[in-house]
Write a protein that holds these residues in place. Structure first.
Motif, PDB file in Angstrom:
ATOM      1  N   GLU A   1     -97.187  29.954 -18.187  1.00  0.00           N
ATOM      2  CA  GLU A   1     -96.802  28.909 -17.247  1.00  0.00           C
ATOM      3  C   GLU A   1     -98.062  28.426 -16.541  1.00  0.00           C
ATOM      4  O   GLU A   1     -98.868  29.226 -16.071  1.00  0.00           O
ATOM      5  N   ALA A   2     -98.225  27.108 -16.512  1.00  0.00           N
ATOM      6  CA  ALA A   2     -99.373  26.505 -15.826  1.00  0.00           C
ATOM      7  C   ALA A   2     -99.016  26.299 -14.362  1.00  0.00           C
ATOM      8  O   ALA A   2     -97.998  25.686 -14.040  1.00  0.00           O
ATOM      9  N   LEU A   3     -99.847  26.845 -13.474  1.00  0.00           N
ATOM     10  CA  LEU A   3     -99.591  26.723 -12.037  1.00  0.00           C
ATOM     11  C   LEU A   3    -100.776  26.024 -11.370  1.00  0.00           C
ATOM     12  O   LEU A   3    -101.925  26.443 -11.537  1.00  0.00           O
TER      13      LEU A   3
ATOM     14  N   ARG B   1    -103.537  24.561  -8.882  1.00  0.00           N
ATOM     15  CA  ARG B   1    -104.381  24.962  -7.754  1.00  0.00           C
ATOM     16  C   ARG B   1    -105.269  23.773  -7.445  1.00  0.00           C
ATOM     17  O   ARG B   1    -105.641  23.018  -8.333  1.00  0.00           O
TER      18      ARG B   1
ATOM     19  N   PHE C   1    -103.191  26.739  -2.739  1.00  0.00           N
ATOM     20  CA  PHE C   1    -102.014  27.042  -3.544  1.00  0.00           C
ATOM     21  C   PHE C   1    -100.980  25.927  -3.402  1.00  0.00           C
ATOM     22  O   PHE C   1    -101.032  25.145  -2.445  1.00  0.00           O
TER      23      PHE C   1
ATOM     24  N   MET D   1     -96.691  12.316  -7.010  1.00  0.00           N
ATOM     25  CA  MET D   1     -96.226  13.305  -7.980  1.00  0.00           C
ATOM     26  C   MET D   1     -96.378  12.840  -9.424  1.00  0.00           C
ATOM     27  O   MET D   1     -96.631  13.660 -10.305  1.00  0.00           O
TER      28      MET D   1
ATOM     29  N   SER E   1     -91.194  17.684 -11.030  1.00  0.00           N
ATOM     30  CA  SER E   1     -90.580  17.432  -9.729  1.00  0.00           C
ATOM     31  C   SER E   1     -89.538  16.329  -9.817  1.00  0.00           C
ATOM     32  O   SER E   1     -89.486  15.606 -10.814  1.00  0.00           O
TER      33      SER E   1
ATOM     34  N   GLU F   1     -90.430  22.819 -16.751  1.00  0.00           N
ATOM     35  CA  GLU F   1     -89.583  23.609 -15.856  1.00  0.00           C
ATOM     36  C   GLU F   1     -89.049  22.720 -14.739  1.00  0.00           C
ATOM     37  O   GLU F   1     -89.812  22.041 -14.046  1.00  0.00           O
TER      38      GLU F   1
ATOM     39  N   ASP G   1     -85.739  26.470 -13.667  1.00  0.00           N
ATOM     40  CA  ASP G   1     -86.602  27.361 -12.888  1.00  0.00           C
ATOM     41  C   ASP G   1     -85.835  27.907 -11.680  1.00  0.00           C
ATOM     42  O   ASP G   1     -84.908  27.258 -11.195  1.00  0.00           O
TER      43      ASP G   1
ATOM     44  N   ARG H   1     -86.927  35.395  -8.967  1.00  0.00           N
ATOM     45  CA  ARG H   1     -87.395  36.746  -8.676  1.00  0.00           C
ATOM     46  C   ARG H   1     -86.650  37.410  -7.528  1.00  0.00           C
ATOM     47  O   ARG H   1     -86.736  38.623  -7.346  1.00  0.00           O
TER      48      ARG H   1
ATOM     49  N   GLY I   1     -90.875  37.372 -11.830  1.00  0.00           N
ATOM     50  CA  GLY I   1     -91.214  38.239 -10.698  1.00  0.00           C
ATOM     51  C   GLY I   1     -91.023  39.722 -10.932  1.00  0.00           C
ATOM     52  O   GLY I   1     -90.655  40.440 -10.001  1.00  0.00           O
TER      53      GLY I   1
ATOM     54  N   TYR J   1     -96.099  39.738 -11.844  1.00  0.00           N
ATOM     55  CA  TYR J   1     -97.388  40.322 -11.495  1.00  0.00           C
ATOM     56  C   TYR J   1     -97.675  41.605 -12.279  1.00  0.00           C
ATOM     57  O   TYR J   1     -98.822  41.935 -12.534  1.00  0.00           O
TER      58      TYR J   1
ATOM     59  N   PRO K   1    -101.155  34.941 -12.241  1.00  0.00           N
ATOM     60  CA  PRO K   1    -101.686  33.720 -12.877  1.00  0.00           C
ATOM     61  C   PRO K   1    -103.210  33.803 -12.910  1.00  0.00           C
ATOM     62  O   PRO K   1    -103.824  34.179 -11.913  1.00  0.00           O
TER      63      PRO K   1
HETATM   64  P1  C2E Z   1     -92.551  28.642  -9.829  1.00  0.00           P
HETATM   65  O1  C2E Z   1     -92.574  27.566 -10.820  1.00  0.00           O
HETATM   66  O2  C2E Z   1     -91.275  29.392  -9.669  1.00  0.00           O
HETATM   67  O3  C2E Z   1     -93.752  29.612 -10.206  1.00  0.00           O
HETATM   68  C1  C2E Z   1     -93.743  30.997 -10.010  1.00  0.00           C
HETATM   69  C2  C2E Z   1     -94.441  31.378  -8.731  1.00  0.00           C
HETATM   70  O4  C2E Z   1     -94.186  32.761  -8.499  1.00  0.00           O
HETATM   71  C3  C2E Z   1     -95.952  31.228  -8.800  1.00  0.00           C
HETATM   72  O5  C2E Z   1     -96.432  30.953  -7.500  1.00  0.00           O
HETATM   73  C4  C2E Z   1     -96.366  32.639  -9.236  1.00  0.00           C
HETATM   74  O6  C2E Z   1     -97.702  32.967  -8.875  1.00  0.00           O
HETATM   75  C5  C2E Z   1     -95.391  33.484  -8.468  1.00  0.00           C
HETATM   76  N1  C2E Z   1     -95.158  34.777  -9.118  1.00  0.00           N
HETATM   77  C6  C2E Z   1     -95.219  35.079 -10.440  1.00  0.00           C
HETATM   78  N2  C2E Z   1     -94.952  36.376 -10.667  1.00  0.00           N
HETATM   79  C7  C2E Z   1     -94.697  36.929  -9.474  1.00  0.00           C
HETATM   80  C8  C2E Z   1     -94.362  38.283  -9.052  1.00  0.00           C
HETATM   81  O7  C2E Z   1     -94.251  39.211  -9.834  1.00  0.00           O
HETATM   82  N3  C2E Z   1     -94.170  38.457  -7.719  1.00  0.00           N
HETATM   83  C9  C2E Z   1     -94.296  37.442  -6.819  1.00  0.00           C
HETATM   84  N4  C2E Z   1     -94.096  37.739  -5.531  1.00  0.00           N
HETATM   85  N5  C2E Z   1     -94.616  36.173  -7.176  1.00  0.00           N
HETATM   86  C10 C2E Z   1     -94.814  35.930  -8.489  1.00  0.00           C
HETATM   87  P2  C2E Z   1     -97.395  29.701  -7.200  1.00  0.00           P
HETATM   88  O8  C2E Z   1     -98.434  29.557  -8.270  1.00  0.00           O
HETATM   89  O9  C2E Z   1     -97.861  29.844  -5.789  1.00  0.00           O
HETATM   90  O10 C2E Z   1     -96.439  28.453  -7.342  1.00  0.00           O
HETATM   91  C11 C2E Z   1     -95.395  28.246  -6.423  1.00  0.00           C
HETATM   92  C12 C2E Z   1     -94.520  27.098  -6.835  1.00  0.00           C
HETATM   93  O11 C2E Z   1     -95.228  25.848  -6.772  1.00  0.00           O
HETATM   94  C13 C2E Z   1     -94.047  27.185  -8.285  1.00  0.00           C
HETATM   95  O12 C2E Z   1     -92.948  28.066  -8.378  1.00  0.00           O
HETATM   96  C14 C2E Z   1     -93.672  25.736  -8.554  1.00  0.00           C
HETATM   97  O13 C2E Z   1     -92.386  25.456  -8.062  1.00  0.00           O
HETATM   98  C15 C2E Z   1     -94.694  24.973  -7.719  1.00  0.00           C
HETATM   99  N6  C2E Z   1     -95.759  24.475  -8.613  1.00  0.00           N
HETATM  100  C16 C2E Z   1     -96.847  25.100  -9.099  1.00  0.00           C
HETATM  101  N7  C2E Z   1     -97.579  24.289  -9.894  1.00  0.00           N
HETATM  102  C17 C2E Z   1     -96.917  23.104  -9.926  1.00  0.00           C
HETATM  103  C18 C2E Z   1     -97.156  21.852 -10.608  1.00  0.00           C
HETATM  104  O14 C2E Z   1     -98.108  21.665 -11.373  1.00  0.00           O
HETATM  105  N8  C2E Z   1     -96.243  20.854 -10.387  1.00  0.00           N
HETATM  106  C19 C2E Z   1     -95.155  21.023  -9.577  1.00  0.00           C
HETATM  107  N9  C2E Z   1     -94.313  20.004  -9.421  1.00  0.00           N
HETATM  108  N10 C2E Z   1     -94.894  22.189  -8.949  1.00  0.00           N
HETATM  109  C20 C2E Z   1     -95.767  23.211  -9.122  1.00  0.00           C
END
Ligand code: C2E
Ligand code: MG
Ligand code: MG
Ligand code: MG
Length: 285
Positions: free
Chosen positions: A59-61, A63, A73, A87, A119, A149, A179, A203, A237, A258, A263
């Motif tokens: 999954e691409a997240l 930053r 973040f 967006m 989004s 997602e 998601d 999670r 999660g 994690y 990530p």
């Molecule tokens: P998401 O899509 O549900 O992504 C999973 C989030 O949970 C990520 O946080 C990830 O780092 C975190 N995570 C993964 N495994 C675990 C774990 O085992 N425990 C815990 N406590 N957390 C875990 P991140 O990277 O801070 O992203 C947060 C949210 O921001 C994402 O939730 C997504 O909704 C949004 N996001 C991130 N990148 C993008 C993007 O490019 N475009 C859009 N529209 N939204 C994004």
């Protein structure tokens, strides 16, 4: 007294709102320039399939390398992007980075699908499916290399438009994941009718399933539901081995969390993949 209180209340409120408004505007402006200037970077979190214990995708997240504030973040800028009309640009930038990366991985022999979060504004944009198809072409990747997602709440807003956009994407071969499944309000009837390929169970349920019979029951029943609908269930999660084991025992399809890996920047992800491969083939001493 009431008048005075109201006056003070208004004054205080306005000041706070004004400060916040200015801050948001400034941030939106910086973000607009940041997107154009290549300040967005992606970290990638692997998704493991229990079937054969192999990494099926990432999954691409997003930053943001903010020039003054360092690495930010998504919680600091996704809402700003959405509320300031950025967006569309942000998602295209993320798609481009993610697909370019997937191309590089494919060229070095790693077959990984890449998941990109989208989004509400993406899904009500009729041009979005063509934009996605175009980005796939540019990077020379099949639609099956991409998963989008979407959250349940996103689908509540302009349901008909969103479903039609999703259907076009799905018909083109793009994977669609719900998601944070279980935290929204979509009905099961609605779910059955959506063109989706996977559910990502939030999670909130997964993280505590080992100690919570109730959450474990939710995982079990979501698993049955997914399979009855022909969907892949991904648990989000998982933070420890006990949770990963419990998910495997229940017959969950895939896991992300994690415990497997946080990530990672792309070069570190490659290292992580290599270490895994080495460990998998290592002969125990
Ligand atoms: P998401 O899509 O549900 O992504 C999973 C989030 O949970 C990520 O946080 C990830 O780092 C975190 N995570 C993964 N495994 C675990 C774990 O085992 N425990 C815990 N406590 N957390 C875990 P991140 O990277 O801070 O992203 C947060 C949210 O921001 C994402 O939730 C997504 O909704 C949004 N996001 C991130 N990148 C993008 C993007 O490019 N475009 C859009 N529209 N939204 C994004
Ligand atoms: Mg996601
Ligand atoms: Mg999620
Ligand atoms: Mg989330």
């Amino acid at each position: 007294y009431a008048a005075k209180r109201r006056r003070t209340g208004v004054a205080v409120y306005d000041e706070a709102r004004d400060g916040q408004g200015r801050h948001r505007l400034e941030l939106a402006d910086q973000l607009r320039r940041g997107i154009a200037g290549g300040e967005l970077v992606l970290h990638y979190q692997p998704k493991l399939a229990f079937d054969g214990d192999h990494v099926v995708g990432v999954e691409a997240l997003a930053r943001w390398r903010h020039p003054e504030r360092g690495l930010l973040f998504p919680d600091t800028f996704i809402e700003v992007a959405e509320s300031s009309g950025l967006m569309g640009e942000l998602t295209v930038a993320v798609l481009d980075l993610a697909l370019a990366q997937a191309r590089t991985w494919a060229d070095s022999g790693h077959r990984l699908s890449v998941a990109v979060n989208v989004s509400p504004s993406n899904l009500v944009d009729d041009r979005f499916p063509d934009e996605v198809a175009q980005r796939l072409r540019v990077h020379g990747l099949p639609a099956s290399a991409l998963v989008l997602e979407v959250t349940e709440s996103l689908l509540m807003e302009d349901r008909e438009r969103a479903v039609s956009v999703l259907r076009r994407l799905r018909d083109a071969g793009v994977g669609i994941a719900i998601d944070d499944y279980g935290t929204g309000y979509s009905s099961l009837a609605y779910l059955a009718e959506l063109p989706v390929t996977e559910l990502k169970l939030d999670r909130a349920f997964v993280g505590t399933m080992v100690d919570s019979p109730r959450n474990s029951a939710i995982v079990t029943s979501t698993l049955q539901l997914s399979h009855a609908l022909g969907l892949v269930l991904v648990a989000e999660g998982a933070e420890d081995q006990a949770t990963v084991d419990a998910l495997a025992d229940l017959g969950c399809d895939q896991v992300q969390g994690y415990h497997l890996s946080r990530p990672l920047p792309p070069e570190q992800l490659l290292g992580w993949l290599r270490d895994r491969a080495v460990r998998a083939t290592a002969v125990p001493a």
